[in-house]
Design a protein around this motif. Structure first.
Motif, PDB file in Angstrom:
ATOM      1  N   MET A   1       0.824  -1.211   0.000  1.00 52.66           N
ATOM      2  CA  MET A   1       0.000   0.000   0.000  1.00 52.66           C
ATOM      3  C   MET A   1       0.859   1.262   0.000  1.00 52.66           C
ATOM      4  SD  MET A   1      -2.479   1.334   3.045  1.00 52.66           S
ATOM      5  CE  MET A   1      -1.068   1.423   4.153  1.00 52.66           C
ATOM      6  N   PHE A   2       2.015   1.221   0.655  1.00 51.61           N
ATOM      7  CA  PHE A   2       2.871   2.402   0.773  1.00 51.61           C
ATOM      8  C   PHE A   2       3.284   2.987  -0.574  1.00 51.61           C
ATOM      9  CE2 PHE A   2       4.555   0.971   5.188  1.00 51.61           C
ATOM     10  CZ  PHE A   2       3.485   1.582   5.814  1.00 51.61           C
ATOM     11  N   SER A   3       3.223   2.211  -1.641  1.00 56.38           N
ATOM     12  CA  SER A   3       3.616   2.730  -2.955  1.00 56.38           C
ATOM     13  C   SER A   3       2.412   2.949  -3.883  1.00 56.38           C
ATOM     14  CB  SER A   3       4.616   1.786  -3.619  1.00 56.38           C
ATOM     15  OG  SER A   3       4.019   0.530  -3.849  1.00 56.38           O
ATOM     16  N   GLN A   4       1.210   2.812  -3.356  1.00 48.74           N
ATOM     17  CA  GLN A   4       0.011   2.991  -4.184  1.00 48.74           C
ATOM     18  C   GLN A   4      -0.558   4.395  -4.027  1.00 48.74           C
ATOM     19  OE1 GLN A   4      -2.514  -0.207  -2.872  1.00 48.74           O
ATOM     20  NE2 GLN A   4      -1.340  -1.755  -3.960  1.00 48.74           N
ATOM     21  N   LYS A   5      -1.067   4.929  -5.123  1.00 47.80           N
ATOM     22  CA  LYS A   5      -1.581   6.295  -5.131  1.00 47.80           C
ATOM     23  C   LYS A   5      -2.691   6.509  -4.093  1.00 47.80           C
ATOM     24  CE  LYS A   5      -1.745   9.720  -8.634  1.00 47.80           C
ATOM     25  NZ  LYS A   5      -1.765   9.990 -10.047  1.00 47.80           N
ATOM     26  N   ALA A   6      -3.495   5.486  -3.840  1.00 45.79           N
ATOM     27  CA  ALA A   6      -4.576   5.610  -2.853  1.00 45.79           C
ATOM     28  C   ALA A   6      -4.035   5.915  -1.457  1.00 45.79           C
ATOM     29  CB  ALA A   6      -5.416   4.334  -2.829  1.00 45.79           C
ATOM     30  N   TYR A   7      -2.787   5.564  -1.210  1.00 43.71           N
ATOM     31  CA  TYR A   7      -2.181   5.818   0.102  1.00 43.71           C
ATOM     32  C   TYR A   7      -2.137   7.309   0.425  1.00 43.71           C
ATOM     33  CZ  TYR A   7       1.174   5.715   3.929  1.00 43.71           C
ATOM     34  OH  TYR A   7       1.781   5.879   5.143  1.00 43.71           O
TER      35      TYR A   7
END
Length: 185
Positions: free
Chosen positions: A52-58
């Motif tokens: 998750m840390f590299s996903q835009k939604a984060y």
């Protein structure tokens, strides 16, 4: 003008809601980690969090304190505010856009720094009043490099509670900013 630098995650923005969604996906009740590396979480949850840390939604994490923008705007009249994060570089523009919307009174893109190296590598060159951060590794690095810092240590950051006795800390960013403003008055 002296600088106040601020970490983003679990200092300005709250990770808890995103973590709770991942726990819910596996029907496991959420609990805050007592370890920075999250090794007290089940491996599947830990892997999802790191992904998750590299996903835009984060980037869409909520502010810890809804009205922190007003206080940051007041502080920005006296101090140069910088935001220094270890977020994935691919999230830089999305983060900057979000901050431009949330802090239109003072935020400009040149106030935002994403680093893969130690934060001390840039903070040592700033005329720093203090840096606010929750990371035990960052706190230890700043302490060993004699760089002013204030640790954010709350119920959501159990992983740094063992550092409280030897380090200056506040439970939320606004408490630290108000302390700094009060010194100026």
């Amino acid at each position: 003008m002296k600088v106040i630098s601020i970490d983003l995650d679990n200092t300005l923005y709250l990770n808890k809601a995103a973590y709770e969604r991942i726990f819910k996906k596996y029907n496991i009740p959420y609990y805050p980690s007592k370890r920075w590396d999250l090794k007290d979480y089940p491996e599947k949850i830990r892997n999802d969090i790191f992904e998750m840390f590299s996903q835009k939604a984060y980037v869409d994490q909520p502010l810890i304190e809804e009205d922190i923008g007003k206080l940051l705007t007041e502080v920005s009249k006296i101090y140069d505010i910088k935001f220094v994060s270890s977020r994935d570089a691919s999230l830089f523009l999305a983060t900057a856009r979000k901050m431009l919307i949330e802090f239109p009174e003072f935020f400009t893109i040149d106030r935002l720094f994403f680093l893969k190296s130690k934060k001390s590598s840039i903070l040592k060159y700033m005329d720093l009043e203090t840096h606010f951060d929750d990371s035990p590794g960052v706190i230890e690095d700043l302490k060993s490099n004699k760089i002013n810092y204030t640790m954010i240590s709350s119920d959501d950051t159990l992983y740094n509670h063992d550092l409280r006795k030897d380090n200056p800390y506040v439970e939320k960013l606004s408490d630290g900013l108000i302390q700094i403003l009060n010194k100026q008055r």
